[in-house]
Structure formats: C-alpha cells, structure tokens
Design a protein around this motif. Sequence first.
Motif, PDB file in Angstrom:
ATOM      1  N   LEU A  20      20.582  37.636   3.385  1.00  0.00           N
ATOM      2  CA  LEU A  20      21.079  39.004   3.396  1.00  0.00           C
ATOM      3  C   LEU A  20      22.522  39.106   2.923  1.00  0.00           C
ATOM      4  CD1 LEU A  20      20.296  41.891   4.034  1.00  0.00           C
ATOM      5  CD2 LEU A  20      21.052  41.504   6.367  1.00  0.00           C
ATOM      6  N   HIS A  21      23.341  38.092   3.201  1.00  0.00           N
ATOM      7  CA  HIS A  21      24.742  38.127   2.786  1.00  0.00           C
ATOM      8  C   HIS A  21      24.897  38.031   1.263  1.00  0.00           C
ATOM      9  CE1 HIS A  21      23.961  33.819   2.773  1.00  0.00           C
ATOM     10  NE2 HIS A  21      25.040  33.670   2.036  1.00  0.00           N
ATOM     11  N   LEU A  22      23.823  37.679   0.556  1.00  0.00           N
ATOM     12  CA  LEU A  22      23.870  37.593  -0.910  1.00  0.00           C
ATOM     13  C   LEU A  22      23.423  38.880  -1.600  1.00  0.00           C
ATOM     14  CD1 LEU A  22      22.441  33.996  -1.447  1.00  0.00           C
ATOM     15  CD2 LEU A  22      24.831  34.729  -1.492  1.00  0.00           C
ATOM     16  N   CYS A  27      24.133  47.919  -5.073  1.00  0.00           N
ATOM     17  CA  CYS A  27      22.961  48.100  -5.942  1.00  0.00           C
ATOM     18  C   CYS A  27      21.736  47.325  -5.489  1.00  0.00           C
ATOM     19  CB  CYS A  27      23.307  47.738  -7.380  1.00  0.00           C
ATOM     20  SG  CYS A  27      23.470  45.969  -7.697  1.00  0.00           S
ATOM     21  N   GLY A  28      21.881  46.382  -4.535  1.00  0.00           N
ATOM     22  CA  GLY A  28      20.742  45.649  -4.006  1.00  0.00           C
ATOM     23  C   GLY A  28      20.377  44.376  -4.749  1.00  0.00           C
ATOM     24  N   ALA A  29      21.129  44.023  -5.777  1.00  0.00           N
ATOM     25  CA  ALA A  29      20.840  42.791  -6.526  1.00  0.00           C
ATOM     26  C   ALA A  29      21.265  41.575  -5.710  1.00  0.00           C
ATOM     27  CB  ALA A  29      21.581  42.799  -7.854  1.00  0.00           C
ATOM     28  N   PHE A  30      20.623  40.426  -5.977  1.00  0.00           N
ATOM     29  CA  PHE A  30      21.040  39.176  -5.348  1.00  0.00           C
ATOM     30  C   PHE A  30      22.188  38.574  -6.139  1.00  0.00           C
ATOM     31  CE2 PHE A  30      16.939  39.077  -3.162  1.00  0.00           C
ATOM     32  CZ  PHE A  30      17.343  38.630  -1.921  1.00  0.00           C
ATOM     33  N   ARG A  31      23.216  38.119  -5.402  1.00  0.00           N
ATOM     34  CA  ARG A  31      24.346  37.438  -6.026  1.00  0.00           C
ATOM     35  C   ARG A  31      24.156  35.936  -5.872  1.00  0.00           C
ATOM     36  NH1 ARG A  31      29.627  40.715  -3.826  1.00  0.00           N
ATOM     37  NH2 ARG A  31      28.497  42.538  -3.149  1.00  0.00           N
ATOM     38  N   CYS A  41      26.113  45.206 -11.132  1.00  0.00           N
ATOM     39  CA  CYS A  41      26.997  46.375 -11.128  1.00  0.00           C
ATOM     40  C   CYS A  41      28.478  46.017 -11.120  1.00  0.00           C
ATOM     41  CB  CYS A  41      26.671  47.277  -9.948  1.00  0.00           C
ATOM     42  SG  CYS A  41      27.153  46.624  -8.330  1.00  0.00           S
ATOM     43  N   GLY A  42      28.813  44.732 -10.912  1.00  0.00           N
ATOM     44  CA  GLY A  42      30.206  44.303 -10.925  1.00  0.00           C
ATOM     45  C   GLY A  42      30.948  44.541  -9.625  1.00  0.00           C
ATOM     46  N   SER A  43      30.252  45.020  -8.605  1.00  0.00           N
ATOM     47  CA  SER A  43      30.874  45.317  -7.320  1.00  0.00           C
ATOM     48  C   SER A  43      31.432  44.058  -6.663  1.00  0.00           C
ATOM     49  CB  SER A  43      29.853  45.958  -6.388  1.00  0.00           C
ATOM     50  OG  SER A  43      30.383  46.102  -5.088  1.00  0.00           O
ATOM     51  N   THR A  44      32.553  44.213  -6.001  1.00  0.00           N
ATOM     52  CA  THR A  44      33.133  43.128  -5.216  1.00  0.00           C
ATOM     53  C   THR A  44      33.132  43.491  -3.732  1.00  0.00           C
ATOM     54  OG1 THR A  44      35.353  44.019  -5.568  1.00  0.00           O
ATOM     55  CG2 THR A  44      34.598  42.312  -7.088  1.00  0.00           C
ATOM     56  N   THR A  45      32.372  44.525  -3.373  1.00  0.00           N
ATOM     57  CA  THR A  45      32.276  44.986  -1.993  1.00  0.00           C
ATOM     58  C   THR A  45      31.683  43.896  -1.110  1.00  0.00           C
ATOM     59  OG1 THR A  45      31.902  47.231  -2.765  1.00  0.00           O
ATOM     60  CG2 THR A  45      31.349  46.774  -0.480  1.00  0.00           C
ATOM     61  N   VAL A  46      32.264  43.711   0.067  1.00  0.00           N
ATOM     62  CA  VAL A  46      31.769  42.732   1.030  1.00  0.00           C
ATOM     63  C   VAL A  46      31.368  43.494   2.278  1.00  0.00           C
ATOM     64  CG1 VAL A  46      32.384  40.733   2.414  1.00  0.00           C
ATOM     65  CG2 VAL A  46      33.287  40.963   0.107  1.00  0.00           C
ATOM     66  N   GLU A  47      30.165  43.233   2.754  1.00  0.00           N
ATOM     67  CA  GLU A  47      29.666  43.891   3.958  1.00  0.00           C
ATOM     68  C   GLU A  47      30.266  43.259   5.210  1.00  0.00           C
ATOM     69  OE1 GLU A  47      27.018  46.514   4.569  1.00  0.00           O
ATOM     70  OE2 GLU A  47      28.163  46.900   2.751  1.00  0.00           O
ATOM     71  N   GLY A  49      30.465  41.491   8.767  1.00  0.00           N
ATOM     72  CA  GLY A  49      29.577  40.545   9.422  1.00  0.00           C
ATOM     73  C   GLY A  49      29.040  39.475   8.487  1.00  0.00           C
ATOM     74  N   ASP A  50      29.675  39.307   7.340  1.00  0.00           N
ATOM     75  CA  ASP A  50      29.191  38.325   6.365  1.00  0.00           C
ATOM     76  C   ASP A  50      29.847  36.971   6.560  1.00  0.00           C
ATOM     77  OD1 ASP A  50      31.730  38.791   5.535  1.00  0.00           O
ATOM     78  OD2 ASP A  50      31.253  39.115   3.444  1.00  0.00           O
ATOM     79  N   GLY A  51      30.669  36.842   7.587  1.00  0.00           N
ATOM     80  CA  GLY A  51      31.320  35.565   7.827  1.00  0.00           C
ATOM     81  C   GLY A  51      32.762  35.537   7.360  1.00  0.00           C
ATOM     82  N   SER A  52      33.228  36.626   6.764  1.00  0.00           N
ATOM     83  CA  SER A  52      34.630  36.676   6.343  1.00  0.00           C
ATOM     84  C   SER A  52      35.499  36.964   7.573  1.00  0.00           C
ATOM     85  CB  SER A  52      34.828  37.756   5.273  1.00  0.00           C
ATOM     86  OG  SER A  52      34.504  39.019   5.794  1.00  0.00           O
ATOM     87  N   ALA A  53      36.798  36.978   7.369  1.00  0.00           N
ATOM     88  CA  ALA A  53      37.740  37.178   8.473  1.00  0.00           C
ATOM     89  C   ALA A  53      37.433  38.486   9.197  1.00  0.00           C
ATOM     90  CB  ALA A  53      39.159  37.201   7.937  1.00  0.00           C
ATOM     91  N   ALA A  54      37.441  38.436  10.498  1.00  0.00           N
ATOM     92  CA  ALA A  54      37.133  39.619  11.295  1.00  0.00           C
ATOM     93  C   ALA A  54      38.323  40.559  11.331  1.00  0.00           C
ATOM     94  CB  ALA A  54      36.769  39.197  12.723  1.00  0.00           C
ATOM     95  N   GLU A  55      38.016  41.874  11.367  1.00  0.00           N
ATOM     96  CA  GLU A  55      39.079  42.852  11.497  1.00  0.00           C
ATOM     97  C   GLU A  55      39.506  42.925  12.951  1.00  0.00           C
ATOM     98  OE1 GLU A  55      38.271  46.688   9.888  1.00  0.00           O
ATOM     99  OE2 GLU A  55      37.106  45.860   8.245  1.00  0.00           O
TER     100      GLU A  55
END
Length: 62
Positions: A20-22, A27-31, A41-47, A49-55
């Motif tokens: 799911l993190h990919l 746009c729903g494509a797999f990275r 789509c070129g998006s750099t958006t990160v959802e 809960g993906d394991g990145s630094a917590a806010e």
Amino acid sequence: MTDRPDPGTGDLGGDPVCWLHLVCPDCGAFRESPDEPCPRCGSTTVEPGDGSAAEPPSGSAG
C-alpha cells in the motif's frame, strides 16, 4: 452433484496490503519506491503512516 471446494477456503489472490505504501495517493499507480516521484503523474505526495518521520501532535505540551 459436483464436488466443489468451499469458496471461503481457497486462495483469493490480489495484491498484499504491505504494498500500500507504494500506491500513489494522487493517481493510484504503483511506484518502484515511495521515495521517487510517481512515474504516471509525477506526484511526490507521501501519505501519512508510510514510515516517514512522524508529525508532532497538535496543541501545547503540558
């Protein structure tokens, strides 16, 4: 009567949730990697809960 396997016991297939993190949230494509822009789509958006630094939590500490 035909001998059919129970539909609740077979392999249902599908993609594992651990991928799911990919999925690009725009746009729903797999990275290939969540660190790279989406190839569709070129998006750099990160959802969240993906394991990145917590806010930090909102509100004041106290």
